[in-house]
Structure formats: C-alpha cells, structure tokens
Design a protein around this motif. Structure first.
Motif, PDB file in Angstrom:
ATOM      1  N   ALA A  18      -1.575   7.065   8.206  1.00  0.00           N
ATOM      2  CA  ALA A  18      -2.761   7.525   8.351  1.00  0.00           C
ATOM      3  C   ALA A  18      -3.397   7.412   9.770  1.00  0.00           C
ATOM      4  O   ALA A  18      -4.020   7.799  10.255  1.00  0.00           O
ATOM      5  CB  ALA A  18      -3.777   6.842   7.548  1.00  0.00           C
ATOM      6  N   PRO A  19      -3.129   5.968  10.437  1.00  0.00           N
ATOM      7  CA  PRO A  19      -3.872   5.752  11.754  1.00  0.00           C
ATOM      8  C   PRO A  19      -2.927   6.737  12.828  1.00  0.00           C
ATOM      9  O   PRO A  19      -3.699   7.315  13.821  1.00  0.00           O
ATOM     10  CB  PRO A  19      -3.267   4.349  12.032  1.00  0.00           C
ATOM     11  CG  PRO A  19      -3.270   3.771  10.870  1.00  0.00           C
ATOM     12  CD  PRO A  19      -2.626   4.961   9.968  1.00  0.00           C
ATOM     13  N   VAL A  20      -1.854   7.115  12.412  1.00  0.00           N
ATOM     14  CA  VAL A  20      -1.097   8.081  13.303  1.00  0.00           C
ATOM     15  C   VAL A  20      -1.682   9.493  13.239  1.00  0.00           C
ATOM     16  O   VAL A  20      -2.071  10.099  14.199  1.00  0.00           O
ATOM     17  CB  VAL A  20       0.546   8.235  12.956  1.00  0.00           C
ATOM     18  CG1 VAL A  20       1.036   9.202  13.896  1.00  0.00           C
ATOM     19  CG2 VAL A  20       1.113   6.763  13.251  1.00  0.00           C
ATOM     20  N   GLY A  21      -2.157   9.831  12.065  1.00  0.00           N
ATOM     21  CA  GLY A  21      -2.820  11.058  11.842  1.00  0.00           C
ATOM     22  C   GLY A  21      -4.335  11.149  12.534  1.00  0.00           C
ATOM     23  O   GLY A  21      -4.529  12.130  13.277  1.00  0.00           O
ATOM     24  N   ILE A  22      -4.730   9.921  12.449  1.00  0.00           N
ATOM     25  CA  ILE A  22      -6.204   9.862  13.004  1.00  0.00           C
ATOM     26  C   ILE A  22      -6.115   9.950  14.462  1.00  0.00           C
ATOM     27  O   ILE A  22      -6.992  10.564  15.196  1.00  0.00           O
ATOM     28  CB  ILE A  22      -6.822   8.559  12.484  1.00  0.00           C
ATOM     29  CG1 ILE A  22      -7.326   8.894  11.064  1.00  0.00           C
ATOM     30  CG2 ILE A  22      -8.077   8.202  13.346  1.00  0.00           C
ATOM     31  CD1 ILE A  22      -7.788   7.448  10.332  1.00  0.00           C
ATOM     32  N   ALA A  25      -5.500  13.460  15.583  1.00  0.00           N
ATOM     33  CA  ALA A  25      -6.682  14.369  15.688  1.00  0.00           C
ATOM     34  C   ALA A  25      -7.677  14.013  16.564  1.00  0.00           C
ATOM     35  O   ALA A  25      -8.084  14.962  17.444  1.00  0.00           O
ATOM     36  CB  ALA A  25      -7.400  14.111  14.086  1.00  0.00           C
ATOM     37  N   ILE A  26      -7.716  12.770  17.054  1.00  0.00           N
ATOM     38  CA  ILE A  26      -8.667  12.334  18.349  1.00  0.00           C
ATOM     39  C   ILE A  26      -8.033  13.131  19.389  1.00  0.00           C
ATOM     40  O   ILE A  26      -8.748  13.352  20.412  1.00  0.00           O
ATOM     41  CB  ILE A  26      -8.751  10.894  18.219  1.00  0.00           C
ATOM     42  CG1 ILE A  26      -9.583  10.552  17.160  1.00  0.00           C
ATOM     43  CG2 ILE A  26      -9.471  10.419  19.582  1.00  0.00           C
ATOM     44  CD1 ILE A  26      -9.761   8.967  16.951  1.00  0.00           C
ATOM     45  N   LEU A  27      -6.636  12.899  19.757  1.00  0.00           N
ATOM     46  CA  LEU A  27      -5.986  13.290  20.753  1.00  0.00           C
ATOM     47  C   LEU A  27      -6.143  14.724  21.047  1.00  0.00           C
ATOM     48  O   LEU A  27      -6.791  15.107  21.934  1.00  0.00           O
ATOM     49  CB  LEU A  27      -4.260  12.971  20.798  1.00  0.00           C
ATOM     50  CG  LEU A  27      -3.705  13.270  21.985  1.00  0.00           C
ATOM     51  CD1 LEU A  27      -4.346  12.462  22.993  1.00  0.00           C
ATOM     52  CD2 LEU A  27      -2.302  12.849  21.884  1.00  0.00           C
ATOM     53  N   VAL A  28      -6.031  15.637  19.823  1.00  0.00           N
ATOM     54  CA  VAL A  28      -6.391  17.016  19.980  1.00  0.00           C
ATOM     55  C   VAL A  28      -7.753  17.405  20.312  1.00  0.00           C
ATOM     56  O   VAL A  28      -8.106  18.248  21.160  1.00  0.00           O
ATOM     57  CB  VAL A  28      -6.039  17.697  18.603  1.00  0.00           C
ATOM     58  CG1 VAL A  28      -6.619  19.132  18.436  1.00  0.00           C
ATOM     59  CG2 VAL A  28      -4.561  17.588  18.408  1.00  0.00           C
ATOM     60  N   GLN A  29      -8.853  16.916  19.774  1.00  0.00           N
ATOM     61  CA  GLN A  29     -10.259  16.815  19.959  1.00  0.00           C
ATOM     62  C   GLN A  29     -10.411  16.591  21.358  1.00  0.00           C
ATOM     63  O   GLN A  29     -11.094  17.297  22.089  1.00  0.00           O
ATOM     64  CB  GLN A  29     -10.978  16.012  19.206  1.00  0.00           C
ATOM     65  CG  GLN A  29     -12.570  16.492  19.107  1.00  0.00           C
ATOM     66  CD  GLN A  29     -12.829  17.862  18.669  1.00  0.00           C
ATOM     67  OE1 GLN A  29     -11.944  18.393  17.780  1.00  0.00           O
ATOM     68  NE2 GLN A  29     -13.527  18.508  18.938  1.00  0.00           N
ATOM     69  N   LEU A  30     -10.071  15.498  22.040  1.00  0.00           N
ATOM     70  CA  LEU A  30      -9.869  15.085  23.450  1.00  0.00           C
ATOM     71  C   LEU A  30      -9.534  16.167  24.313  1.00  0.00           C
ATOM     72  O   LEU A  30     -10.101  16.603  25.271  1.00  0.00           O
ATOM     73  CB  LEU A  30      -9.436  13.687  23.664  1.00  0.00           C
ATOM     74  CG  LEU A  30      -9.516  13.323  25.053  1.00  0.00           C
ATOM     75  CD1 LEU A  30     -11.126  12.890  25.540  1.00  0.00           C
ATOM     76  CD2 LEU A  30      -8.650  12.099  25.371  1.00  0.00           C
ATOM     77  N   PHE A  31      -8.341  16.818  24.091  1.00  0.00           N
ATOM     78  CA  PHE A  31      -7.697  17.846  24.817  1.00  0.00           C
ATOM     79  C   PHE A  31      -8.671  19.186  24.845  1.00  0.00           C
ATOM     80  O   PHE A  31      -8.762  19.446  25.762  1.00  0.00           O
ATOM     81  CB  PHE A  31      -6.396  18.223  24.192  1.00  0.00           C
ATOM     82  CG  PHE A  31      -5.528  19.100  24.970  1.00  0.00           C
ATOM     83  CD1 PHE A  31      -4.821  18.908  25.878  1.00  0.00           C
ATOM     84  CD2 PHE A  31      -5.529  20.440  24.435  1.00  0.00           C
ATOM     85  CE1 PHE A  31      -4.060  19.883  26.762  1.00  0.00           C
ATOM     86  CE2 PHE A  31      -4.709  21.356  24.975  1.00  0.00           C
ATOM     87  CZ  PHE A  31      -4.129  21.093  26.325  1.00  0.00           C
TER      88      PHE A  31
END
Length: 110
Positions: A18-22, A25-31
């Motif tokens: 779960a932390p890896v998925g979160i 998701a944050i990394l994609v949003q930042l990108f």
C-alpha cells in the motif's frame, strides 16, 4: 466443485504494498504538476465549430468525432457544447444534425 483461481494480494503483502502504491500515485501527480500535463484540450471556438460542421457534412477523418467527443475541453462553454454533441445518438439522424447545427449556432453567436 472447482476451485476459484483468481490471483489477488491479501494480508501482509497488501499492507506492505500500500505505501508503494501511494508513493507511486504521489510521484505521478507531482510529474503531472511539474511538466504541465493535463487531461483537457485547449480548443478554440473555431476548432469546435470545424468538428461540428465536418461531422454534420460527413467530412473529416474516421476518428475525428471520437477524438472530439472523448477529450474534455478546457473552456467551460465549449466543454458544455462538447458534452451536448457527445449525447447525440449515432448513426446521425436529422434530429441529431439539427442539434449539432444548433450547437454550432451557439458558438457563432458568442
């Protein structure tokens, strides 16, 4: 009775992933934020008018209408026009043509 063999992750592995998925998701949003990527098209009224006229007259490419109706438009007025145009039933009938012509007139009147 056959065993159900659908693959899934449960228990501790799911909790650990779960932390890896979160994080992903944050990394994609930042990108998306850093590079100015967005999920809408910056079409002008002339672009939308051309899509409508081409479709009513039977011009344009095979996927032009799908491209127009499938991608949101940044301008709220043009987005409303796109949504109404996308609701026209296909194959195009005379009522559908009349609706698209009315939408085109709304663009011209603006």
């Amino acid at each position: 009775m056959a065993l159900h063999r659908q693959w899934h992750i449960g228990g501790w592995p799911a909790i650990l992933l779960a932390p890896v998925g979160i994080f992903v998701a944050i990394l994609v949003q930042l990108f998306v934020w850093l590079f100015g990527l967005k999920n809408s098209a910056d079409l002008t009224p002339e672009d939308v008018l051309r899509y409508l006229e081409d479709f009513v007259e039977g011009r344009g490419g095979d996927w032009d209408w799908d491209d127009f109706t499938g991608i949101p438009i940044t301008d709220p007025f043009l987005e409303r026009i796109r949504e109404e145009a996308a609701s026209v039933e296909l194959p195009l009938t005379e009522n559908g043509r009349a609706t698209l012509r009315q939408l085109a007139e709304q663009i011209r009147a603006r």
